[in-house]
Write a protein that holds these residues in place. Structure first.
Motif, short mmCIF file in Angstrom:
data_model
loop_
_atom_site.label_atom_id
_atom_site.label_comp_id
_atom_site.label_asym_id
_atom_site.label_seq_id
_atom_site.Cartn_x
_atom_site.Cartn_y
_atom_site.Cartn_z
N LEU A 42 0.84 -1.21 0.00
CA LEU A 42 0.00 0.00 0.00
C LEU A 42 0.87 1.26 0.00
O LEU A 42 1.99 1.22 0.51
CB LEU A 42 -0.92 0.01 1.24
N PRO A 43 0.35 2.36 -0.56
CA PRO A 43 1.17 3.57 -0.70
C PRO A 43 1.24 4.41 0.58
O PRO A 43 1.15 5.62 0.53
CB PRO A 43 0.43 4.34 -1.80
N VAL A 44 1.40 3.76 1.72
CA VAL A 44 1.56 4.50 2.98
C VAL A 44 2.68 3.85 3.81
O VAL A 44 3.07 2.70 3.54
CB VAL A 44 0.26 4.55 3.82
N THR A 45 3.14 4.56 4.82
CA THR A 45 4.23 4.05 5.64
C THR A 45 3.76 2.92 6.56
O THR A 45 2.57 2.79 6.85
CB THR A 45 4.82 5.15 6.55
N ARG A 46 4.72 2.15 7.04
CA ARG A 46 4.42 1.09 7.99
C ARG A 46 3.79 1.68 9.26
O ARG A 46 2.86 1.11 9.83
CB ARG A 46 5.72 0.34 8.34
N GLN A 47 4.30 2.87 9.64
CA GLN A 47 3.77 3.55 10.83
C GLN A 47 2.27 3.86 10.68
O GLN A 47 1.48 3.66 11.61
CB GLN A 47 4.55 4.84 11.01
N ALA A 48 1.91 4.33 9.50
CA ALA A 48 0.49 4.63 9.23
C ALA A 48 -0.34 3.35 9.25
O ALA A 48 -1.46 3.33 9.78
CB ALA A 48 0.35 5.33 7.88
N ILE A 49 0.21 2.28 8.69
CA ILE A 49 -0.48 0.98 8.69
C ILE A 49 -0.75 0.52 10.12
O ILE A 49 -1.85 0.08 10.46
CB ILE A 49 0.37 -0.10 7.96
N VAL A 50 0.25 0.69 10.98
CA VAL A 50 0.11 0.27 12.39
C VAL A 50 -1.03 1.04 13.06
O VAL A 50 -1.85 0.47 13.78
CB VAL A 50 1.45 0.47 13.16
N LYS A 51 -1.11 2.35 12.77
CA LYS A 51 -2.19 3.17 13.34
C LYS A 51 -3.57 2.70 12.84
O LYS A 51 -4.51 2.57 13.62
CB LYS A 51 -2.00 4.65 12.97
N HIS A 52 -3.66 2.44 11.53
CA HIS A 52 -4.93 1.97 10.97
C HIS A 52 -5.32 0.61 11.56
O HIS A 52 -6.48 0.36 11.86
CB HIS A 52 -4.84 1.85 9.44
N LEU A 53 -4.32 -0.26 11.73
CA LEU A 53 -4.59 -1.58 12.31
C LEU A 53 -5.10 -1.45 13.75
O LEU A 53 -5.96 -2.22 14.18
CB LEU A 53 -3.32 -2.45 12.28
N ALA A 54 -4.59 -0.44 14.47
CA ALA A 54 -5.05 -0.23 15.84
C ALA A 54 -6.52 0.16 15.87
O ALA A 54 -7.30 -0.33 16.70
CB ALA A 54 -4.19 0.85 16.51
N VAL A 55 -6.93 1.01 14.92
CA VAL A 55 -8.34 1.42 14.83
C VAL A 55 -9.22 0.20 14.48
O VAL A 55 -10.26 -0.04 15.10
CB VAL A 55 -8.54 2.53 13.79
N LEU A 56 -8.76 -0.57 13.50
CA LEU A 56 -9.51 -1.77 13.08
C LEU A 56 -9.59 -2.78 14.22
O LEU A 56 -10.60 -3.45 14.41
CB LEU A 56 -8.84 -2.41 11.85
N SER A 57 -8.52 -2.86 14.99
CA SER A 57 -8.47 -3.79 16.11
C SER A 57 -9.44 -3.38 17.22
O SER A 57 -10.15 -4.22 17.79
CB SER A 57 -7.03 -3.86 16.63
N ARG A 58 -9.50 -2.07 17.51
CA ARG A 58 -10.44 -1.58 18.52
C ARG A 58 -11.88 -1.88 18.13
O ARG A 58 -12.72 -2.17 18.97
CB ARG A 58 -10.29 -0.06 18.72
N ALA A 59 -12.16 -1.80 16.83
CA ALA A 59 -13.52 -2.09 16.34
C ALA A 59 -13.77 -3.60 16.25
O ALA A 59 -14.86 -4.03 15.90
CB ALA A 59 -13.72 -1.44 14.97
N GLY A 60 -12.74 -4.37 16.57
CA GLY A 60 -12.90 -5.83 16.54
C GLY A 60 -12.80 -6.42 15.14
O GLY A 60 -13.11 -7.59 14.93
#
Lengths: 107, 148
Positions: A42-60
């Motif tokens: 994906l055209p974003v940094t690993r750091q950004a991916i980690v943040k998005h994964l945290a949001v997805l994880s909170r939503a289950g």
């Protein structure tokens, strides 16, 4: 599974971002993947991916398991199904109401 | 994959003014949307449409836009009966009416589900009725992701 307001709200908020939707699609196709692998695709940094994964994880919507130094993530479909079912119920209420409006207006 | 909104439409074999009346006149509105007590309607931007769905399901919805006979929108706190609708606790319900050859095309969009700020211990009361119809596009998209 009881679908509470908070779950629906968190799932919809998590899915409101196009990059998170792409991330989820990609993860679903991979089965399992680390943030590093996802960042390569994906055209974003690993750091950004980690943040998005945290949001997805909170939503289950994703779950992670630690493997060595990295987390491996996979999609959890249950909240999607519950949210879809809830939205579908709201939509069918509108179907019923529009039918009633039609009946009254045409009478 | 998903949008924070629901869109439905139907074609009604009646003039646009008649459909507008069904949406806004208390006696007609009460036949489909305020089936508990008769609806009260203060038809102006900022005005209240008071809907009652029986028992304690009382909904003071806040009118956002009124343009007879083509547009009506209001905020509806469907999860919080008895509560005034604000930006934080409600969805936006928009009716659009269009005169077509067969009569009137009526479209409804309900949006803003994700923006609702809900106390953690509160269950949604919206969606308490259950029907069998689906929301095909979203369901299909979600199933695709769910199935991997």
């Amino acid at each position: 599974m009881t679908t509470t307001a908070r779950q629906v709200e968190e799932v919809l908020a998590a899915l409101a971002d196009p990059m998170r939707r792409r991330l989820l699609d990609l993860l679903a196709r991979h089965g399992e993947a680390t943030a590093t692998v996802l960042a390569d695709a994906l055209p974003v940094t690993r750091q950004a991916i980690v943040k998005h994964l945290a949001v997805l994880s909170r939503a289950g919507l994703v779950a992670g398991t630690r493997e060595g130094r990295e987390m491996r993530y996979r999609v959890r479909p249950e909240p999607l199904t519950a949210t879809a079912a809830w939205m579908s119920r709201v939509a069918s209420q509108w179907d019923a109401r529009l039918d009633a409006i039609k009946r009254i207006a045409e009478s | 994959m998903t949008d924070d909104r629901i869109e439905r439409e139907t074609t009604i074999n009646a003039p646009i003014e008649r459909v507008w009346a069904v949406l806004t006149e208390p006696d007609l509105l009460s036949q489909w949307f305020s089936t508990g007590k008769r609806a009260e309607v203060d038809l102006r931007p900022g005005g209240i449409i008071r809907l009652n769905h029986g028992e304690n399901f009382d909904y003071p919805t806040r009118i956002v836009r009124v343009e007879p006979p083509t547009h009506l929108s209001y905020r509806w706190a469907s999860a919080f009966p008895g509560t005034d609708a604000t930006e934080d606790n409600s969805t936006l319900v928009e009716f659009t009416l269009e005169a077509v050859a067969d009569g009137t095309l009526l479209r409804v969009v309900e949006s803003g589900f994700a923006a609702i700020d809900v106390p953690a211990d509160m269950e949604y009361r919206a969606g308490y009725e259950s029907h069998t119809h689906g929301w095909p596009e979203v369901l299909d998209a979600m199933r695709k992701v769910a199935a991997g």
